[in-house]
Design an enzyme around this catalytic site. Structure first.
Site, short mmCIF file in Angstrom:
data_model
loop_
_atom_site.label_atom_id
_atom_site.label_comp_id
_atom_site.label_asym_id
_atom_site.label_seq_id
_atom_site.Cartn_x
_atom_site.Cartn_y
_atom_site.Cartn_z
CG MET A 72 -2.08 -1.00 1.13
SD MET A 72 -3.21 -0.68 -0.23
CE MET A 72 -4.19 0.68 0.42
CB ALA A 103 -3.67 -1.24 12.02
CB SER A 163 -11.23 2.54 0.80
OG SER A 163 -11.79 1.40 0.18
N GLY A 164 -9.38 1.16 -1.35
CA GLY A 164 -9.23 0.91 -2.79
C GLY A 164 -8.19 -0.15 -3.08
N GLY A 165 -7.61 -0.69 -2.00
CA GLY A 165 -6.60 -1.74 -2.19
C GLY A 165 -5.40 -1.19 -2.94
CE LYS A 213 -10.93 1.49 4.16
NZ LYS A 213 -10.16 0.41 4.58
CG HIS A 237 -15.39 1.71 2.98
ND1 HIS A 237 -14.57 0.60 2.88
CD2 HIS A 237 -15.66 2.09 1.70
CE1 HIS A 237 -14.36 0.32 1.61
NE2 HIS A 237 -15.00 1.20 0.87
CG ASN A 238 -12.94 -1.76 5.66
OD1 ASN A 238 -13.00 -0.88 4.80
ND2 ASN A 238 -11.82 -2.37 5.97
CD GLU A 250 -14.17 -4.18 1.87
OE1 GLU A 250 -13.78 -3.03 1.69
OE2 GLU A 250 -13.41 -5.09 2.28
C1 6PG Z 1 -10.29 -1.24 1.34
C2 6PG Z 1 -10.42 -2.58 2.04
C3 6PG Z 1 -9.21 -2.95 2.80
C4 6PG Z 1 -9.35 -4.24 3.62
C5 6PG Z 1 -9.65 -5.44 2.82
C6 6PG Z 1 -9.54 -6.75 3.60
O1 6PG Z 1 -11.14 -0.42 1.62
O2 6PG Z 1 -9.36 -1.04 0.56
O3 6PG Z 1 -11.49 -2.49 2.93
O4 6PG Z 1 -8.95 -1.88 3.68
O5 6PG Z 1 -8.16 -4.43 4.26
O6 6PG Z 1 -10.90 -5.35 2.28
O7 6PG Z 1 -10.28 -6.75 4.75
P1 6PG Z 1 -10.58 -8.14 5.48
O8 6PG Z 1 -9.29 -8.90 5.48
O9 6PG Z 1 -11.03 -7.82 6.87
O10 6PG Z 1 -11.60 -8.80 4.64
#
Ligand code: 6PG
Length: 473
Positions: free
Chosen positions: A14, A78, A130-132, A184, A187-188, A191
């Site tokens: 990242m 983290a 976010s966005g990998g 964030k 957001h997750n 997700e």
């Molecule tokens: C993002 C994602 C990212 C997160 C992965 C994996 O917004 O880019 O949320 O931050 O790390 O999605 O999360 P898990 O391992 O908990 O599925």
């Protein structure tokens, strides 16, 4: 040498991608990594962008390379490592320098870091990204928490690197201290719910209709052209159509059905509970991952109980597939409504004034849950920023009215077939509970009063708060 506009510590996947993105947008950036060899390797990989990057082997060199007040992005794992990095950095910093934690921090840790730094000369920013990998490199969605002054210092760089939707940058200052990391986290959580619901629909298509992975991929591909258009649906099509080079079978069919998780979904559910908000979609998604990981127990239980016979196949397959699409949309509305309700409660609880239309706006591109749908949420919240729940806005209530019948049919069919749909059914239960004026908690209140004299309110408003239990039995 010309000083850098910003610094970045941590050249993992990242961090490296974010640094390249920053450099590519014309910003000079200083970078530092715990192992100097990685810094050299990174500079070697940077190609034409290397001219914009100052690779530093010591913290002293790194700090001196950045223009004060120095914004320094910390992009490392983290947790404790962040505190160690802050401690290592502090002796080298000057007044008003800004440390920016860009990892997936628990917002409570971020708040604690702000508190610890309160008496010092230094500033802190908790920044959700976010966005990998791809997002970090070409445009992530960025959620910033900190003082407005520190935001002003980093706004130009962050605006230059963020994703854009209709030419609007997907970055915003959302409030003080932990606001960015909280948003964030939610957001997750959303997700997780989105992914779980997609997986449940996949399960109905695979185990209920007996379709192959590529056939299911085709259906998701069609849906991606409609109202479900989103990054997660887009990658679902691709994932389902991919082939395992080892066996020649669909890739998904060789992957173990046990999902990992790093904690943000769980934190979302915990914070929702703490705030007294029903976030049943997120909870179901977290529980779904937990149960998925019990693979050997599940295999043993299937041997013990067997599987229920499938319900009679839907007569009109095309209509059933259309129902699946609408059911997914209806359930998605519930999950997003819940996520925004959690943020609204947190905003009041932590004094953040979280801007709901802005949050929806910066999630429209760059992040994992990016979608057309979020543009519609942006419009709904812009029209009515203080609305109690997304589902009662004119646009979304119309969508719910149009799609909840499909959700009911799909959940019923899945239940009768023994196909697990915890997130979809939680969405249906949420709507059914939310829309019913006369609920059943009168009985719970009576029971609580019966065994614990907890008291209740009467519908007629009379000032009598206990039942005649003892006298009647
Ligand atoms: C993002 C994602 C990212 C997160 C992965 C994996 O917004 O880019 O949320 O931050 O790390 O999605 O999360 P898990 O391992 O908990 O599925």
């Amino acid at each position: 040498m010309q000083q850098a506009e910003i610094g970045l510590i941590g050249l993992g996947v990242m961090g490296s991608n974010l640094a390249l993105n920053i450099a590519e947008k014309g910003n000079r950036i200083a970078v530092f990594n715990r192992t100097p060899a990685r810094t050299d390797e990174f500079l070697g990989e940077a190609g034409d962008l290397a001219g914009q990057i100052i690779g530093c082997h010591t913290i002293e060199e790194f700090v001196a390379a950045i223009r004060p007040p120095r914004p320094i992005i910390i992009m490392i794992k983290a947790g404790e490592a962040v505190d160690q990095q802050i401690a290592a950095l502090m002796p080298h910093l000057a007044k008003n320098d800004i440390m920016i934690d860009a990892g997936n921090a628990n917002f409570r840790d971020t708040v604690a870091r702000f508190e610890r730094l309160a008496g010092t000369d230094f500033t802190f920013i908790g920044m959700g990204v976010s966005g990998g990998e791809e997002g970090a490199r070409h445009g992530p969605s960025i959620m910033v928490g900190g003082t407005e002054e520190s935001w002003k210092r980093v706004e130009p760089v962050l605006t230059s690197i963020a994703a854009r939707f209709n030419d609007e940058p997907c970055v915003a200052w959302l409030g003080t201290d932990g606001a960015g990391h909280f948003v964030k986290t939610i957001h997750n959580g959303i997700e997780y719910a989105d992914m779980q619901m997609i997986a449940e629909i996949y399960g109905i298509l695979r185990d209920g209709l007996n379709l192959s992975a590529p056939e299911i991929g085709e259906i998701f591909g069609t849906w991606n052209k409609g109202r479900l258009n989103s990054y997660l649906i887009e990658i679902t099509e691709k994932v389902l159509k991919a082939t395992d080079p080892e066996t020649g079978t669909p890739m998904v069919d060789v992957i173990v059905d046990a999902a990992g998780q790093k904690g943000t979904g769980k934190w979302s559910a915990i914070e929702a509970q703490n705030l007294g908000v029903a976030a049943t979609g997120i909870e179901a998604a977290v529980a779904g991952r937990v149960l998925s990981s019990l693979r050997s127990e599940r295999l043993a239980a299937e041997k013990l109980f067997g599987l229920p016979a499938l319900a009679e196949a839907p007569k009109d397959r095309a209509a059933f597939i259309a129902d699946l699409e609408n059911a997914l949309l209806a359930a998605k509305i519930a999950a997003y409504a819940q996520g925004f309700a959690v943020m609204s409660a947190a905003s009041a609880e932590f004094g953040w004034s979280l801007p709901m239309p802005t949050i929806a706006r910066i999630w429209r591109a760059g992040c994992i849950i990016r979608s057309q749908f979020l543009d519609e949420i942006t419009s709904a919240f812009t029209r009515d920023p203080g609305v109690a729940n997304l589902v009662i806005t004119p646009a979304f209530s119309a969508m719910v009215k149009e799609t909840d019948g499909a959700l009911r049919r799909v959940v019923s069919h899945a239940a009768l077939s023994g196909l697990p749909v915890p997130a979809l059914s939680s969405a249906l239960a949420y709507f059914d509970t939310y829309r019913r004026g006369r609920g059943t908690a009168n009985l719970i209140q009576a029971q609580r009063d019966f065994f614990g004299a907890h008291g209740f309110d009467r519908l007629d408003g009379k000032d009598i708060h206990h039942g005649p239990w003892a006298g009647q039995f």
